[in-house]
Enzyme design. Sequence first.
Site, PDB file in Angstrom:
ATOM      1  N   GLY A 158      38.042 -27.693 105.244  1.00 55.83           N
ATOM      2  CA  GLY A 158      38.695 -27.804 103.943  1.00 55.83           C
ATOM      3  C   GLY A 158      39.862 -28.765 103.882  1.00 55.83           C
ATOM      4  N   ARG A 196      17.569 -19.655  97.403  1.00 57.57           N
ATOM      5  CA  ARG A 196      18.655 -20.472  96.865  1.00 57.57           C
ATOM      6  C   ARG A 196      19.077 -20.033  95.451  1.00 57.57           C
ATOM      7  NH1 ARG A 196      19.992 -25.131  99.821  1.00 57.57           N
ATOM      8  NH2 ARG A 196      18.144 -25.180 101.102  1.00 57.57           N
ATOM      9  N   LEU A 210      21.826 -27.955  96.529  1.00 55.79           N
ATOM     10  CA  LEU A 210      21.843 -27.167  95.290  1.00 55.79           C
ATOM     11  C   LEU A 210      20.552 -27.411  94.512  1.00 55.79           C
ATOM     12  CD1 LEU A 210      25.548 -28.001  94.429  1.00 55.79           C
ATOM     13  CD2 LEU A 210      24.671 -25.750  95.117  1.00 55.79           C
ATOM     14  N   HIS A 230      31.748 -37.990  99.665  1.00 57.32           N
ATOM     15  CA  HIS A 230      30.816 -38.292 100.756  1.00 57.32           C
ATOM     16  C   HIS A 230      31.436 -39.372 101.640  1.00 57.32           C
ATOM     17  CE1 HIS A 230      27.047 -38.634 102.875  1.00 57.32           C
ATOM     18  NE2 HIS A 230      27.143 -39.951 102.766  1.00 57.32           N
ATOM     19  N   ASP A 234      23.633 -36.670  97.653  1.00 52.69           N
ATOM     20  CA  ASP A 234      24.542 -37.816  97.783  1.00 52.69           C
ATOM     21  C   ASP A 234      24.189 -38.940  96.809  1.00 52.69           C
ATOM     22  OD1 ASP A 234      25.898 -36.445  99.787  1.00 52.69           O
ATOM     23  OD2 ASP A 234      24.574 -37.234 101.351  1.00 52.69           O
ATOM     24  N   GLU A 277      41.248 -39.927 106.231  1.00 51.99           N
ATOM     25  CA  GLU A 277      42.558 -40.232 105.638  1.00 51.99           C
ATOM     26  C   GLU A 277      42.355 -40.881 104.254  1.00 51.99           C
ATOM     27  OE1 GLU A 277      46.360 -42.969 106.777  1.00 51.99           O
ATOM     28  OE2 GLU A 277      45.014 -42.413 108.416  1.00 51.99           O
ATOM     29  N   GLU A 298      39.699 -40.428 102.386  1.00 51.62           N
ATOM     30  CA  GLU A 298      39.148 -39.378 101.509  1.00 51.62           C
ATOM     31  C   GLU A 298      40.268 -38.590 100.848  1.00 51.62           C
ATOM     32  OE1 GLU A 298      35.921 -36.900 103.062  1.00 51.62           O
ATOM     33  OE2 GLU A 298      35.582 -38.365 104.640  1.00 51.62           O
TER      34      GLU A 298
HETATM   35  C1  GAR Z   1      34.279 -34.720 104.675  1.00 52.04           C
HETATM   36  O1  GAR Z   1      34.307 -35.838 105.508  1.00 52.04           O
HETATM   37  C2  GAR Z   1      33.325 -34.931 103.519  1.00 52.04           C
HETATM   38  O2  GAR Z   1      33.296 -36.258 103.059  1.00 52.04           O
HETATM   39  C3  GAR Z   1      32.007 -34.561 104.157  1.00 52.04           C
HETATM   40  O3  GAR Z   1      32.311 -33.426 104.929  1.00 52.04           O
HETATM   41  C4  GAR Z   1      33.664 -33.523 105.388  1.00 52.04           C
HETATM   42  C5  GAR Z   1      34.350 -32.246 105.033  1.00 52.04           C
HETATM   43  O4  GAR Z   1      35.631 -32.200 105.616  1.00 52.04           O
HETATM   44  N1  GAR Z   1      30.998 -34.299 103.163  1.00 52.04           N
HETATM   45  C6  GAR Z   1      29.723 -34.631 103.298  1.00 52.04           C
HETATM   46  O5  GAR Z   1      29.253 -35.148 104.297  1.00 52.04           O
HETATM   47  C7  GAR Z   1      28.852 -34.316 102.086  1.00 52.04           C
HETATM   48  N2  GAR Z   1      27.627 -35.016 102.126  1.00 52.04           N
HETATM   49  P1  GAR Z   1      36.737 -31.220 105.050  1.00 52.04           P
HETATM   50  O6  GAR Z   1      36.115 -29.813 105.060  1.00 52.04           O
HETATM   51  O7  GAR Z   1      37.859 -31.328 106.043  1.00 52.04           O
HETATM   52  O8  GAR Z   1      37.099 -31.666 103.679  1.00 52.04           O
END
Ligand code: GAR
Length: 218
Positions: free
Chosen positions: A14, A67, A95, A111, A147, A174, A176
């Site tokens: 998270g 699901r 989903l 992503h 995605d 970082e 993100e």
């Molecule tokens: C992040 O890097 C996010 O971009 C990726 O999972 C990580 C979650 O990290 N998501 C995907 O790959 C979705 N296709 P976080 O739990 O520390 O935010």
Amino acid sequence: MSRKRTAILISGRGSNMVALMEASAIDTFPAEIVLVLSNVPDAPGLAKAAAAGIQTKAIDHKAFEDRPQFEAAVQAELDAADVELVCLAGFMRLLTDEFVTAWHNRMINIHPSLLPSYKGLDTHRRVIRDGGRITGCTVHYVRSQMDQGPIIAQAAVPVHADDTDERLAARVLEAEHALYPMALELVANGTVRVAGEKVRFEGKDLDQPALLSPAKTG
Ligand code: GAR
């Protein structure tokens, strides 16, 4: 200004969720995080959200036969919290079309690649394998294909010659953490609009999906 009631769906640590919570802790931010929900009961992110005083809910997908039944339970929580926007932040469940349609243009995802390149898992390993020099991250509206969906914002991140998956992942992460709050702000304050499956920006001098400069190298 009424702030958009926003839920964050997570499956793991998270860190993007924390970045969104920190941005929304400022009361002029146009989104308010009202619920953090995880399909993994012991996801470390749940404790971080609870510690920040945010309502949390664990709904273990393994407890459901299929699901749609899992998603009905998720939807009931979103309804109970009067959620208007959903942010997927490392939510690792596919989903159904029905759920995605119910949240059309009201659910966004982050992503760790410059979409439409490198959908799916292990993005950093594949970028390094392919000799890519630039990668990054993307915030997009969620559509039924994984995605995929109108791109709201992207950040470019350099790939270094001696990068390992972990080093590159940390540099992208970082970016993100800067990108996701910016994208949520644009969505929640109504700047972003989808037309013809492309994102347009209203009332701002922006006619391109927002692009952040490359994150600090290092
Ligand atoms: C992040 O890097 C996010 O971009 C990726 O999972 C990580 C979650 O990290 N998501 C995907 O790959 C979705 N296709 P976080 O739990 O520390 O935010």
